[in-house]
Design a protein around this motif. Structure first.
Motif, short mmCIF file in Angstrom:
data_model
loop_
_atom_site.label_atom_id
_atom_site.label_comp_id
_atom_site.label_asym_id
_atom_site.label_seq_id
_atom_site.Cartn_x
_atom_site.Cartn_y
_atom_site.Cartn_z
N UNK A 146 18.52 33.98 -27.70
CA UNK A 146 17.23 34.35 -28.27
C UNK A 146 17.06 33.86 -29.71
N UNK A 147 18.14 33.38 -30.34
CA UNK A 147 18.03 32.82 -31.68
C UNK A 147 17.48 31.39 -31.66
N UNK A 148 17.59 30.72 -30.52
CA UNK A 148 17.24 29.30 -30.44
C UNK A 148 15.97 29.02 -29.65
N UNK A 149 15.55 29.96 -28.81
CA UNK A 149 14.41 29.70 -27.92
C UNK A 149 13.43 30.87 -27.98
N UNK A 150 12.15 30.56 -27.85
CA UNK A 150 11.12 31.58 -27.82
C UNK A 150 11.13 32.37 -26.54
N UNK B 298 23.03 37.02 -19.54
CA UNK B 298 23.23 37.66 -20.83
C UNK B 298 22.04 37.28 -21.70
N UNK B 299 21.69 38.15 -22.65
CA UNK B 299 20.68 37.79 -23.65
C UNK B 299 21.10 38.38 -24.99
N UNK B 300 21.02 37.57 -26.04
CA UNK B 300 21.41 38.02 -27.37
C UNK B 300 20.34 38.93 -27.96
N UNK B 301 20.74 39.78 -28.89
CA UNK B 301 19.85 40.76 -29.53
C UNK B 301 19.99 40.60 -31.04
N UNK B 302 19.05 39.88 -31.65
CA UNK B 302 19.10 39.59 -33.08
C UNK B 302 17.76 39.90 -33.74
N UNK B 303 17.81 40.25 -35.03
CA UNK B 303 16.59 40.31 -35.84
C UNK B 303 16.34 38.96 -36.51
N UNK B 304 17.41 38.28 -36.92
CA UNK B 304 17.33 36.95 -37.52
C UNK B 304 18.11 35.95 -36.66
N UNK C 172 17.48 26.30 -38.52
CA UNK C 172 17.35 25.28 -37.47
C UNK C 172 17.19 25.91 -36.09
N UNK C 173 17.82 27.04 -35.87
CA UNK C 173 17.65 27.73 -34.58
C UNK C 173 16.21 28.23 -34.44
N UNK C 174 15.73 28.93 -35.43
CA UNK C 174 14.30 29.12 -35.59
C UNK C 174 13.59 30.17 -34.76
N UNK C 175 14.32 31.02 -34.01
CA UNK C 175 13.66 32.05 -33.20
C UNK C 175 14.42 33.36 -33.33
N UNK C 176 13.81 34.44 -32.91
CA UNK C 176 14.51 35.73 -32.79
C UNK C 176 13.53 36.77 -32.27
N UNK C 177 13.20 36.70 -31.00
CA UNK C 177 12.23 37.62 -30.41
C UNK C 177 12.87 38.98 -30.14
N UNK C 178 12.01 39.99 -29.95
CA UNK C 178 12.46 41.35 -29.69
C UNK C 178 13.00 41.44 -28.27
#
Length: 321
Positions: free
Chosen positions: A10-14, A34-40, A45-51
């Motif tokens: 989720x850090x790299x893709x919308x 699996x899905x990552x859980x990040x605020x940033x 360069x990765x550029x994403x971080x959806x809820x």
């Protein structure tokens, strides 16, 4: 027998891209998500971080695969009572195909409300109490809890799955692995370390061998291995940062500064690059040999369709055939 899943970054893709990747993963023969859980993200360069919880709702409608967060920190940025509600709803939407992966988190995500970032032993203590709170709430009864770190008063989850949500605990060191064995329903770690798996099993007691061990790795498929390594270096140089830096650096800008010290050569052992099926099979097999039940692989960069075709035809048949 070891199973193989796909790791949604989720850090790299919308969010729409993540849902499409989940569909492609299922079509390619992966059996879990699996899905990552990040605020940033880790860097710009990765550029994403959806809820993550919004994305999980979409995944529930787009795929029939089991889903797990890898991992959620239920201690500082979000109170464990709220994480419990989100996880219970996700489990209902996924008809029981949801597991909650939790860990002690990183300052990168958890400092955003201005809270103090505790030392590692305190974070482990907070995580254990958070797991206790969430387990109580998953029962669907009214809960009041007055602990060292958390207070809950007259809280009840009305939307709960028939069975409590399983909670797997992520660990990278021996103390956290012991905690995972003691209070977790399973174990998550990112390195194929049989000693760490053994530490988890010893801490789990008599039923430890029945608890799943799950791991993940990153690869970069591409016809030009050198170009693939350059993609890894551009997007994920943070993988090669040493020690506790990934837990204590507070912003993507700090990670970018630290990553200036990371060369492509130093990063090369962290990700399998190129289109040699045997190299990819060997990287995933290392986890199976170390005693992992499920291994999740993430493709770095934009070549997602090529990656899924490659794994569907060249890699997964060798692993699952």
């Amino acid at each position: 027998m070891t199973e193989y899943g796909y790791f949604l970054a989720a850090e790299e893709h919308g969010p729409a891209e993540l849902v499409e990747q989940a569909r492609m993963a299922e079509q390619a023969g992966f059996s879990h998500l699996w899905i990552s859980d990040h605020y940033h993200p880790w860097n710009g360069a990765q550029g994403q971080s959806s809820f993550v919880w919004s994305v999980i709702g979409a995944l529930a409608q787009a795929t029939s695969l089991p889903v797990q967060t890898a991992v959620t920190c239920p201690t500082i940025r979000i109170h464990p009572a709220i994480v419990a509600q989100a996880a219970a709803t996700s489990a209902v939407l996924l008809e029981g195909r949801f597991r909650l992966g939790v860990g002690t988190g990183e300052a990168l995500n958890e400092h955003v409300l201005g809270d103090r970032w505790p030392q590692a032993p305190v974070r482990l203590e907070m995580l254990e109490e958070a797991v206790t709170v969430m387990r109580q709430l998953f029962e669907g009864h009214e809960v009041s809890h007055h602990g060292k770190h958390y207070t809950v008063e007259n809280a009840r989850l009305y939307t709960v799955p028939p069975e409590p949500v399983p909670i797997d605990i992520a660990a990278f060191g021996s103390s956290a692995a012991a905690l995972a064995g003691r209070v977790g329903d399973g174990f998550i770690t990112m390195v194929p370390d049989p000693e760490l798996v053994a530490r988890f099993r010893r801490g789990s007691g008599a039923g430890g061998n029945a608890k799943p061990v799950r791991g993940g790795l990153k690869v970069c498929w591409g016809q030009d291995a050198d170009e693939a390594l350059r993609t890894v270096h551009r997007l994920w140089p943070n993988m090669a940062l040493p020690g506790e830096l990934s837990q204590v650096l507070p912003t993507p800008a700090h990670f970018e500064q630290a990553s200036e010290l990371v060369t492509p050569e130093r990063l090369a052992p962290s990700a399998t690059c190129g289109d040699d099926p045997d190299a990819h099979v060997a990287a995933l097999s290392a986890y199976a040999e170390a005693g992992f039940d499920t291994v999740y692989v993430n493709q770095i960069g934009p070549e997602q369709r090529g990656f899924f075709d490659f794994y569907r035809t060249k890699v997964l048949p060798q692993l699952t055939g």
